[in-house]
Design a protein around this motif. Structure first.
Motif, PDB file in Angstrom:
ATOM      1  N   ARG A  76       0.842  -1.214   0.000  1.00  6.23           N
ATOM      2  CA  ARG A  76       0.000   0.000   0.000  1.00  6.23           C
ATOM      3  C   ARG A  76       0.866   1.249   0.000  1.00  6.23           C
ATOM      4  O   ARG A  76       0.568   2.229  -0.688  1.00  6.23           O
ATOM      5  CB  ARG A  76      -0.896   0.017   1.246  1.00  6.23           C
ATOM      6  N   LYS A  77       1.945   1.224   0.791  1.00  6.44           N
ATOM      7  CA  LYS A  77       2.852   2.371   0.824  1.00  6.44           C
ATOM      8  C   LYS A  77       3.477   2.596  -0.546  1.00  6.44           C
ATOM      9  O   LYS A  77       3.595   3.731  -1.006  1.00  6.44           O
ATOM     10  CB  LYS A  77       3.964   2.150   1.858  1.00  6.44           C
ATOM     11  N   LEU A  78       3.893   1.523  -1.196  1.00  4.75           N
ATOM     12  CA  LEU A  78       4.510   1.629  -2.518  1.00  4.75           C
ATOM     13  C   LEU A  78       3.532   2.233  -3.525  1.00  4.75           C
ATOM     14  O   LEU A  78       3.906   3.107  -4.313  1.00  4.75           O
ATOM     15  CB  LEU A  78       5.000   0.258  -2.980  1.00  4.75           C
ATOM     16  N   GLU A  79       2.291   1.795  -3.484  1.00  8.48           N
ATOM     17  CA  GLU A  79       1.280   2.347  -4.396  1.00  8.48           C
ATOM     18  C   GLU A  79       1.039   3.824  -4.100  1.00  8.48           C
ATOM     19  O   GLU A  79       0.878   4.637  -5.017  1.00  8.48           O
ATOM     20  CB  GLU A  79      -0.025   1.556  -4.280  1.00  8.48           C
ATOM     21  N   ALA A  80       1.045   4.195  -2.826  1.00 15.51           N
ATOM     22  CA  ALA A  80       0.850   5.602  -2.456  1.00 15.51           C
ATOM     23  C   ALA A  80       2.012   6.455  -2.948  1.00 15.51           C
ATOM     24  O   ALA A  80       1.817   7.584  -3.417  1.00 15.51           O
ATOM     25  CB  ALA A  80       0.701   5.734  -0.947  1.00 15.51           C
ATOM     26  N   VAL A  81       3.226   5.932  -2.873  1.00 17.87           N
ATOM     27  CA  VAL A  81       4.392   6.685  -3.350  1.00 17.87           C
ATOM     28  C   VAL A  81       4.324   6.843  -4.863  1.00 17.87           C
ATOM     29  O   VAL A  81       4.686   7.891  -5.398  1.00 17.87           O
ATOM     30  CB  VAL A  81       5.706   5.994  -2.905  1.00 17.87           C
ATOM     31  N   ARG A  82       3.836   5.835  -5.546  1.00 20.07           N
ATOM     32  CA  ARG A  82       3.682   5.954  -7.002  1.00 20.07           C
ATOM     33  C   ARG A  82       2.681   7.047  -7.361  1.00 20.07           C
ATOM     34  O   ARG A  82       2.783   7.663  -8.421  1.00 20.07           O
ATOM     35  CB  ARG A  82       3.245   4.626  -7.597  1.00 20.07           C
ATOM     36  N   ASN A  83       1.714   7.303  -6.458  1.00 22.58           N
ATOM     37  CA  ASN A  83       0.756   8.389  -6.653  1.00 22.58           C
ATOM     38  C   ASN A  83       1.259   9.691  -6.040  1.00 22.58           C
ATOM     39  O   ASN A  83       0.512  10.657  -5.948  1.00 22.58           O
ATOM     40  CB  ASN A  83      -0.599   8.025  -6.040  1.00 22.58           C
ATOM     41  N   GLN A  84       2.501   9.694  -5.584  1.00 25.80           N
ATOM     42  CA  GLN A  84       3.176  10.842  -4.978  1.00 25.80           C
ATOM     43  C   GLN A  84       2.435  11.379  -3.761  1.00 25.80           C
ATOM     44  O   GLN A  84       2.287  12.577  -3.578  1.00 25.80           O
ATOM     45  CB  GLN A  84       3.429  11.925  -6.017  1.00 25.80           C
ATOM     46  N   GLU A  85       1.986  10.458  -2.903  1.00 27.99           N
ATOM     47  CA  GLU A  85       1.396  10.835  -1.631  1.00 27.99           C
ATOM     48  C   GLU A  85       2.511  10.916  -0.593  1.00 27.99           C
ATOM     49  O   GLU A  85       3.515  10.219  -0.683  1.00 27.99           O
ATOM     50  CB  GLU A  85       0.340   9.813  -1.208  1.00 27.99           C
ATOM     51  N   MET A  86       2.308  11.773   0.407  1.00 27.03           N
ATOM     52  CA  MET A  86       3.373  12.039   1.377  1.00 27.03           C
ATOM     53  C   MET A  86       3.365  11.095   2.582  1.00 27.03           C
ATOM     54  O   MET A  86       4.382  10.953   3.250  1.00 27.03           O
ATOM     55  CB  MET A  86       3.255  13.481   1.884  1.00 27.03           C
ATOM     56  N   TRP A  87       2.242  10.465   2.913  1.00 24.84           N
ATOM     57  CA  TRP A  87       2.144   9.752   4.175  1.00 24.84           C
ATOM     58  C   TRP A  87       3.127   8.596   4.346  1.00 24.84           C
ATOM     59  O   TRP A  87       3.558   8.339   5.466  1.00 24.84           O
ATOM     60  CB  TRP A  87       0.703   9.302   4.462  1.00 24.84           C
ATOM     61  N   VAL A 139      11.452  16.484   0.178  1.00 26.13           N
ATOM     62  CA  VAL A 139      10.383  16.839  -0.763  1.00 26.13           C
ATOM     63  C   VAL A 139       9.981  18.289  -0.560  1.00 26.13           C
ATOM     64  O   VAL A 139       9.862  19.061  -1.525  1.00 26.13           O
ATOM     65  CB  VAL A 139       9.162  15.903  -0.590  1.00 26.13           C
ATOM     66  N   LEU A 140       9.772  18.682   0.684  1.00 24.54           N
ATOM     67  CA  LEU A 140       9.356  20.057   0.957  1.00 24.54           C
ATOM     68  C   LEU A 140      10.436  21.061   0.560  1.00 24.54           C
ATOM     69  O   LEU A 140      10.132  22.146   0.046  1.00 24.54           O
ATOM     70  CB  LEU A 140       8.984  20.211   2.426  1.00 24.54           C
ATOM     71  N   ARG A 141      11.695  20.690   0.773  1.00 26.15           N
ATOM     72  CA  ARG A 141      12.806  21.568   0.384  1.00 26.15           C
ATOM     73  C   ARG A 141      12.834  21.758  -1.130  1.00 26.15           C
ATOM     74  O   ARG A 141      12.983  22.875  -1.633  1.00 26.15           O
ATOM     75  CB  ARG A 141      14.122  20.974   0.887  1.00 26.15           C
ATOM     76  N   ALA A 142      12.647  20.665  -1.869  1.00 28.69           N
ATOM     77  CA  ALA A 142      12.650  20.762  -3.332  1.00 28.69           C
ATOM     78  C   ALA A 142      11.434  21.554  -3.829  1.00 28.69           C
ATOM     79  O   ALA A 142      11.545  22.357  -4.761  1.00 28.69           O
ATOM     80  CB  ALA A 142      12.669  19.367  -3.952  1.00 28.69           C
ATOM     81  N   LEU A 143      10.288  21.350  -3.195  1.00 31.75           N
ATOM     82  CA  LEU A 143       9.095  22.102  -3.594  1.00 31.75           C
ATOM     83  C   LEU A 143       9.271  23.593  -3.325  1.00 31.75           C
ATOM     84  O   LEU A 143       8.906  24.432  -4.154  1.00 31.75           O
ATOM     85  CB  LEU A 143       7.859  21.581  -2.853  1.00 31.75           C
ATOM     86  N   GLU A 151      12.037  14.135  -8.646  1.00 33.09           N
ATOM     87  CA  GLU A 151      11.932  12.879  -9.393  1.00 33.09           C
ATOM     88  C   GLU A 151      12.883  11.823  -8.832  1.00 33.09           C
ATOM     89  O   GLU A 151      12.508  10.665  -8.651  1.00 33.09           O
ATOM     90  CB  GLU A 151      12.210  13.120 -10.872  1.00 33.09           C
ATOM     91  N   SER A 152      14.115  12.221  -8.535  1.00 32.58           N
ATOM     92  CA  SER A 152      15.072  11.251  -7.987  1.00 32.58           C
ATOM     93  C   SER A 152      14.659  10.812  -6.585  1.00 32.58           C
ATOM     94  O   SER A 152      14.856   9.648  -6.212  1.00 32.58           O
ATOM     95  CB  SER A 152      16.477  11.836  -7.979  1.00 32.58           C
ATOM     96  N   LEU A 153      14.065  11.707  -5.814  1.00 29.49           N
ATOM     97  CA  LEU A 153      13.605  11.338  -4.475  1.00 29.49           C
ATOM     98  C   LEU A 153      12.471  10.318  -4.551  1.00 29.49           C
ATOM     99  O   LEU A 153      12.500   9.297  -3.855  1.00 29.49           O
ATOM    100  CB  LEU A 153      13.150  12.572  -3.704  1.00 29.49           C
ATOM    101  N   TRP A 154      11.477  10.566  -5.410  1.00 24.93           N
ATOM    102  CA  TRP A 154      10.374   9.616  -5.534  1.00 24.93           C
ATOM    103  C   TRP A 154      10.882   8.259  -6.027  1.00 24.93           C
ATOM    104  O   TRP A 154      10.419   7.213  -5.569  1.00 24.93           O
ATOM    105  CB  TRP A 154       9.298  10.153  -6.476  1.00 24.93           C
ATOM    106  N   THR A 155      11.846   8.283  -6.923  1.00 22.69           N
ATOM    107  CA  THR A 155      12.410   7.028  -7.427  1.00 22.69           C
ATOM    108  C   THR A 155      13.130   6.265  -6.323  1.00 22.69           C
ATOM    109  O   THR A 155      12.985   5.046  -6.200  1.00 22.69           O
ATOM    110  CB  THR A 155      13.375   7.311  -8.595  1.00 22.69           C
ATOM    111  N   SER A 156      13.903   6.980  -5.507  1.00 18.84           N
ATOM    112  CA  SER A 156      14.627   6.302  -4.433  1.00 18.84           C
ATOM    113  C   SER A 156      13.676   5.734  -3.378  1.00 18.84           C
ATOM    114  O   SER A 156      13.912   4.647  -2.846  1.00 18.84           O
ATOM    115  CB  SER A 156      15.637   7.248  -3.787  1.00 18.84           C
ATOM    116  N   VAL A 157      12.585   6.437  -3.094  1.00 21.07           N
ATOM    117  CA  VAL A 157      11.605   5.917  -2.138  1.00 21.07           C
ATOM    118  C   VAL A 157      10.927   4.671  -2.707  1.00 21.07           C
ATOM    119  O   VAL A 157      10.730   3.681  -1.992  1.00 21.07           O
ATOM    120  CB  VAL A 157      10.561   7.000  -1.774  1.00 21.07           C
ATOM    121  N   GLN A 158      10.594   4.686  -3.988  1.00 20.26           N
ATOM    122  CA  GLN A 158      10.002   3.504  -4.617  1.00 20.26           C
ATOM    123  C   GLN A 158      10.960   2.323  -4.561  1.00 20.26           C
ATOM    124  O   GLN A 158      10.555   1.194  -4.276  1.00 20.26           O
ATOM    125  CB  GLN A 158       9.633   3.797  -6.067  1.00 20.26           C
TER     126      GLN A 158
END
Length: 105
Positions: free
Chosen positions: A18-29, A39-43, A64-71
């Protein structure tokens, strides 16, 4: 001995999936504290660049690199949990086979 007790591992696998699917949808939780801060720093950096009329390309690459590393991290966790579950099932099957073969018939 009956079925191996893998309910805890099954629950962890479902949660991590579930966490992996949420990260693919770029959710923060599902992010850890340092990942959220990154993420907040980059935003913030990207929005500052947009307000100043400059390109936010670097901030976008960071995100993009952060989301990839979390996935990647979560996919590795799912794989490790699945391997552990399979190991427990295999050990239980081997123990059951050893018990059955030790009988006199």
């Amino acid at each position: 001995m009956g079925k191996p007790n893998t309910s805890r591992l099954d629950r962890e696998i479902r949660l991590t999936t579930r966490k992996l699917e949420a990260v693919r949808n770029q959710e923060m939780w599902p992010l850890t504290g340092p990942e959220r801060r990154a993420v907040l720093r980059a935003l913030a950096g990207g929005s500052y660049k947009v307000v100043r009329g400059k390109s936010p390309a670097r901030a976008e690459r960071q995100l993009e690199s952060l989301w990839t590393s979390v996935q990647t991290r979560l996919a590795a966790e799912v794989t490790a949990l699945q391997k552990e579950r399979q190991r427990i099932v295999n050990e239980t099957a081997a123990a059951k086979a050893a018990r059955k073969s030790s009988g006199w018939w």
